[in-house]
Design a protein around this motif. Structure first.
Motif, short mmCIF file in Angstrom:
data_model
loop_
_atom_site.label_atom_id
_atom_site.label_comp_id
_atom_site.label_asym_id
_atom_site.label_seq_id
_atom_site.Cartn_x
_atom_site.Cartn_y
_atom_site.Cartn_z
N UNK A 1 39.15 -23.60 14.64
CA UNK A 1 40.08 -23.82 15.74
C UNK A 1 41.39 -24.46 15.36
N UNK A 2 41.72 -24.44 14.08
CA UNK A 2 42.96 -25.04 13.61
C UNK A 2 43.61 -24.17 12.53
N UNK A 3 44.89 -24.47 12.29
CA UNK A 3 45.60 -23.80 11.21
C UNK A 3 45.08 -24.24 9.85
N UNK A 4 45.43 -23.48 8.87
CA UNK A 4 45.24 -23.81 7.48
C UNK A 4 46.46 -23.29 6.73
N UNK B 1 52.14 -19.93 3.72
CA UNK B 1 52.32 -19.72 5.15
C UNK B 1 51.07 -20.20 5.87
N UNK B 2 51.17 -20.31 7.19
CA UNK B 2 50.04 -20.77 7.98
C UNK B 2 49.10 -19.62 8.28
N UNK C 1 49.88 -32.05 2.94
CA UNK C 1 50.37 -31.47 4.19
C UNK C 1 49.20 -31.10 5.09
N UNK C 2 48.16 -30.53 4.51
CA UNK C 2 46.97 -30.20 5.30
C UNK C 2 46.42 -31.44 5.99
N UNK D 1 42.58 -27.63 8.10
CA UNK D 1 41.28 -27.85 7.47
C UNK D 1 40.98 -26.93 6.30
N UNK D 2 41.90 -26.04 5.95
CA UNK D 2 41.68 -25.15 4.81
C UNK D 2 42.96 -24.98 4.02
#
Length: 160
Positions: free
Chosen positions: A76-79, A68-69, A107-108, A114-115
């Motif tokens: 400042x971004x999803x991982x 999951x995200x 996908x990242x 970024x993680x």
């Protein structure tokens, strides 16, 4: 072969989750039903995603990744948080686990995440060695905490 899971995969995902729980010595904790997995993965508002590792010859599912995200306020971004990665014992060593992680890393990169993070049990030396061989490093300065069952209910009700 790695592919995105479909609703038809729910029975095998459910079976793999139960196998993973048994491997992790906690079979009684695998309480999710097929209906719950279907809703989480394919409902109106999916909360999680899954990929299937299939045998190249037979097409049989031999492993899965369920994720999951998450979000980093620092970056400042999803991982991606990898909740489960499991490959059936008879298929281990065939590159399926690495292929699943490679797909999540792809996908990242594609989405600007970024993680890619996950947890591993301290006693699971084969998994730790596998992850470290890929370049993953433990986050030893963090300790995971969890509220469940009565403690979670007590806090939510104001009783704690």
């Amino acid at each position: 072969m790695i592919r995105t899971a479909t609703p038809d995969d729910i029975p095998v995902i459910h079976a793999l989750v139960r196998e993973l729980a048994a491997y992790e010595k906690e079979p009684q904790e695998a309480k999710a039903t097929q209906e719950q997995l279907r809703e989480a993965l394919f409902g109106e508002r999916p909360a999680a995603y899954a990929h299937i590792a299939a045998d190249d010859t037979t097409g049989e599912a031999v492993g899965f990744a369920l994720w999951f995200l998450n979000f980093s306020t620092w970056r400042g971004v999803h991982g991606i948080y990898l909740e489960d990665l499991y490959v059936r014992p008879g298929a281990r060593g065939g590159g399926h686990g690495k292929a699943l992680l490679r797909e999540l890393a792809r996908i990242c990169g594609e989405r600007g995440y970024q993680r890619l993070e996950w947890s591993v049990l301290n006693w699971n030396r084969p998994a730790i060695d596998f992850y470290e061989a890929l370049g993953a490093r433990p986050q030893d300065e963090w300790t995971v905490y969890r509220l469940t069952d009565g403690a979670l209910a007590a806090l939510g009700s104001g009783a704690a």
